[in-house]
Structures are given as structure tokens and as C-alpha cells.
Design a protein around this motif. Structure first.
Motif, PDB file in Angstrom:
ATOM      1  N   MET A  21       0.687  -1.237   0.096  1.00 58.73           N
ATOM      2  CA  MET A  21       0.230   0.286  -0.012  1.00 58.73           C
ATOM      3  C   MET A  21       0.592   0.651   0.320  1.00 58.73           C
ATOM      4  O   MET A  21       0.436   2.478  -0.580  1.00 58.73           O
ATOM      5  N   GLU A  22       1.982   1.280   0.410  1.00 55.61           N
ATOM      6  CA  GLU A  22       2.702   2.518   1.240  1.00 55.61           C
ATOM      7  C   GLU A  22       3.329   2.765   0.206  1.00 55.61           C
ATOM      8  O   GLU A  22       3.556   3.566  -0.870  1.00 55.61           O
ATOM      9  N   GLU A  23       4.716   1.859  -0.328  1.00 54.17           N
ATOM     10  CA  GLU A  23       4.937   2.217  -1.701  1.00 54.17           C
ATOM     11  C   GLU A  23       4.798   2.774  -2.869  1.00 54.17           C
ATOM     12  O   GLU A  23       4.911   3.598  -3.204  1.00 54.17           O
ATOM     13  N   PRO A  24       3.978   2.135  -3.269  1.00 50.24           N
ATOM     14  CA  PRO A  24       2.627   2.280  -4.875  1.00 50.24           C
ATOM     15  C   PRO A  24       1.900   4.357  -4.252  1.00 50.24           C
ATOM     16  O   PRO A  24       1.862   4.664  -5.687  1.00 50.24           O
ATOM     17  N   ALA A  25       1.239   4.174  -3.315  1.00 50.06           N
ATOM     18  CA  ALA A  25       1.305   5.516  -2.923  1.00 50.06           C
ATOM     19  C   ALA A  25       2.591   6.125  -2.474  1.00 50.06           C
ATOM     20  O   ALA A  25       1.868   8.004  -3.797  1.00 50.06           O
ATOM     21  N   ASP A  26       3.665   6.253  -2.432  1.00 48.97           N
ATOM     22  CA  ASP A  26       4.214   6.996  -2.501  1.00 48.97           C
ATOM     23  C   ASP A  26       4.996   7.518  -3.989  1.00 48.97           C
ATOM     24  O   ASP A  26       5.165   8.095  -4.397  1.00 48.97           O
ATOM     25  N   ARG A  27       5.462   6.400  -4.450  1.00 48.66           N
ATOM     26  CA  ARG A  27       5.839   6.052  -6.453  1.00 48.66           C
ATOM     27  C   ARG A  27       4.842   6.693  -7.027  1.00 48.66           C
ATOM     28  O   ARG A  27       5.001   7.224  -8.367  1.00 48.66           O
ATOM     29  N   CYS A  28       3.832   6.851  -6.489  1.00 48.38           N
ATOM     30  CA  CYS A  28       2.751   7.200  -7.812  1.00 48.38           C
ATOM     31  C   CYS A  28       1.844   8.480  -7.631  1.00 48.38           C
ATOM     32  O   CYS A  28       0.869   8.878  -8.335  1.00 48.38           O
ATOM     33  N   ALA A  29       2.518   9.177  -6.528  1.00 51.24           N
ATOM     34  CA  ALA A  29       1.603   9.816  -5.707  1.00 51.24           C
ATOM     35  C   ALA A  29       0.122  10.000  -5.661  1.00 51.24           C
ATOM     36  O   ALA A  29      -0.856  10.845  -5.514  1.00 51.24           O
ATOM     37  N   LEU A  30      -0.376   9.047  -5.029  1.00 50.41           N
ATOM     38  CA  LEU A  30      -1.327   8.548  -4.880  1.00 50.41           C
ATOM     39  C   LEU A  30      -1.728   8.491  -2.987  1.00 50.41           C
ATOM     40  O   LEU A  30      -0.770   8.926  -1.748  1.00 50.41           O
ATOM     41  N   ASP A  31      -3.139   8.903  -2.461  1.00 50.12           N
ATOM     42  CA  ASP A  31      -3.255   9.065  -0.955  1.00 50.12           C
ATOM     43  C   ASP A  31      -3.874   7.881  -0.830  1.00 50.12           C
ATOM     44  O   ASP A  31      -4.559   6.657  -1.797  1.00 50.12           O
ATOM     45  N   LEU A  32      -3.592   7.540   0.491  1.00 52.30           N
ATOM     46  CA  LEU A  32      -3.894   5.680   0.865  1.00 52.30           C
ATOM     47  C   LEU A  32      -4.604   6.009   1.969  1.00 52.30           C
ATOM     48  O   LEU A  32      -4.720   6.744   2.621  1.00 52.30           O
ATOM     49  N   ASP A  33      -5.706   5.682   2.034  1.00 54.39           N
ATOM     50  CA  ASP A  33      -7.239   4.917   2.896  1.00 54.39           C
ATOM     51  C   ASP A  33      -7.616   4.398   3.517  1.00 54.39           C
ATOM     52  O   ASP A  33      -7.333   3.068   2.561  1.00 54.39           O
ATOM     53  N   TRP A  34      -6.850   3.893   5.088  1.00 56.93           N
ATOM     54  CA  TRP A  34      -6.020   2.608   5.642  1.00 56.93           C
ATOM     55  C   TRP A  34      -5.757   3.093   6.573  1.00 56.93           C
ATOM     56  O   TRP A  34      -5.099   3.840   6.641  1.00 56.93           O
ATOM     57  N   ASP A  35      -6.936   2.784   7.908  1.00 65.66           N
ATOM     58  CA  ASP A  35      -6.827   3.006   9.115  1.00 65.66           C
ATOM     59  C   ASP A  35      -5.871   1.235  10.041  1.00 65.66           C
ATOM     60  O   ASP A  35      -6.304   0.114  10.210  1.00 65.66           O
ATOM     61  N   TRP A  36      -4.753   1.423  10.477  1.00 65.99           N
ATOM     62  CA  TRP A  36      -3.501   1.123  10.172  1.00 65.99           C
ATOM     63  C   TRP A  36      -4.196   0.992  12.110  1.00 65.99           C
ATOM     64  O   TRP A  36      -3.431  -0.449  12.649  1.00 65.99           O
ATOM     65  N   ASP A  37      -4.742   1.519  12.657  1.00 63.37           N
ATOM     66  CA  ASP A  37      -5.425   1.163  14.077  1.00 63.37           C
ATOM     67  C   ASP A  37      -6.225  -0.229  14.647  1.00 63.37           C
ATOM     68  O   ASP A  37      -6.355  -0.628  15.464  1.00 63.37           O
ATOM     69  N   ALA A  38      -7.095   0.009  13.619  1.00 66.85           N
ATOM     70  CA  ALA A  38      -8.416  -1.183  13.031  1.00 66.85           C
ATOM     71  C   ALA A  38      -8.034  -1.488  11.671  1.00 66.85           C
ATOM     72  O   ALA A  38      -8.902  -1.281  10.863  1.00 66.85           O
ATOM     73  N   PRO A  39      -7.738  -2.400  11.650  1.00 68.59           N
ATOM     74  CA  PRO A  39      -7.352  -3.170  10.360  1.00 68.59           C
ATOM     75  C   PRO A  39      -8.394  -3.341   9.474  1.00 68.59           C
ATOM     76  O   PRO A  39      -8.747  -4.281  10.315  1.00 68.59           O
ATOM     77  N   GLU A  40      -8.610  -2.554   8.284  1.00 70.26           N
ATOM     78  CA  GLU A  40      -9.509  -3.205   7.594  1.00 70.26           C
ATOM     79  C   GLU A  40      -9.429  -3.806   6.031  1.00 70.26           C
ATOM     80  O   GLU A  40      -8.469  -4.836   6.467  1.00 70.26           O
ATOM     81  N   GLY A  41     -10.281  -4.993   5.892  1.00 64.15           N
ATOM     82  CA  GLY A  41      -9.943  -6.459   4.710  1.00 64.15           C
ATOM     83  C   GLY A  41      -9.701  -5.540   3.523  1.00 64.15           C
ATOM     84  O   GLY A  41      -8.883  -5.919   2.521  1.00 64.15           O
ATOM     85  N   TRP A  42      -9.668  -4.043   3.218  1.00 66.88           N
ATOM     86  CA  TRP A  42      -8.859  -3.391   1.943  1.00 66.88           C
ATOM     87  C   TRP A  42      -8.169  -1.971   2.287  1.00 66.88           C
ATOM     88  O   TRP A  42      -9.059  -0.934   2.869  1.00 66.88           O
TER      89      TRP A  42
END
Length: 127
Positions: A21-42
Motif C-alpha cells: 500500500m505504502e510504496e505505490p502510494a509514494d511512487r505514484c503520488a497517491l493518497d492511501l486510505d487505510w486505518d492502521w489502528d483497526a485494520p480493514e479488509g482493503w
């Protein structure tokens, strides 16, 4: 793709998903929507509030818009990548037994046509 991702589940951790999730977000200038405290399915990789890709939090699986740089990046990082032309086009199919075994939510698929479903349908059935 789903079967291959499921077979690799035992050797995949949420840290692998986090990296995908993080590497493509950084490489491709994308926003990442993910709740690290309550891991979601996607986790969602977004450009201008529109999903470009979704990455499983538990499997080496990514669903991405065809031609997106995030699809290539996820594949390079070890994900099985399913490409779709749009999030709402019913262009995917998979056996109900495979979906239920892979995602552990057979009830989530009860109202979904497994012969023709969209990336968005998969996301809704597995969250």
C-alpha cells in the motif's frame, strides 16, 4: 488470481500488505486510505478522491484499474493483480466456493452474481 493469492496467504503478513500500500502510494503520488489502528479488509490507493487500486490487508491481492501505475507497482511487490476497466463494470467472475474459502465471508456473497461482478461488488462483499 484469487486462488493463487489464497495459496500464498500463509507466507503473507499485514506488513507485506502495508508495504504494497505504502510504496505505490509514494511512487505514484497517491493518497492511501487505510486505518492502521483497526485494520480493514482493503486499503485504497486514491488519486483525486477516486480509487485507482485496492489492496487486501490479508492476502497478496490487488484489484486495480487497467493501465494504472499502482497495478504495476503492486505486481512488482509480489501481489497478484486483477485489473478492471472500471470499478462498476461487471467483468469479474469466480466460483462461490473459492470466494468463500478465500475471504471467509460466504454470506457476503449471497446477493452477488458470482458469474458477473465488479471490483466494487467484491469490495462491498468482503469489507
Amino acid at each position: 488470481m484469487v486462488v493463487r493469492a489464497a495459496r500464498r496467504r500463509a507466507s503473507w503478513s499485514w506488513l507485506d500488505s502495508k508495504r504494497v500500500m505504502e510504496e505505490p502510494a509514494d511512487r505514484c503520488a497517491l493518497d492511501l486510505d487505510w486505518d492502521w489502528d483497526a485494520p480493514e479488509g482493503w486499503g485504497s490507493l486514491r488519486r483525486e478522491a477516486e480509487d485507482e487500486a485496492i489492496v487486501s490487508g490479508t492476502l497478496p491481492l490487488c484489484v486495480a484499474l487497467a493501465g494504472s501505475p499502482s497495478a504495476r507497482a503492486a505486481a512488482e511487490l509480489g501481489c497478484e493483480v486483477i485489473t478492471v476497466s472500471s470499478w462498476v463494470a461487471p467483468e469479474l467472475s469466480c466460483g462461490l466456493d473459492v470466494l468463500g474459502e478465500t475471504f471467509g465471508h460466504p454470506e457476503g456473497f449471497s446477493s452477488m452474481d458470482v458469474e458477473e461482478f465488479s471490483g466494487q461488488d467484491l469490495w462491498f462483499a468482503t469489507v
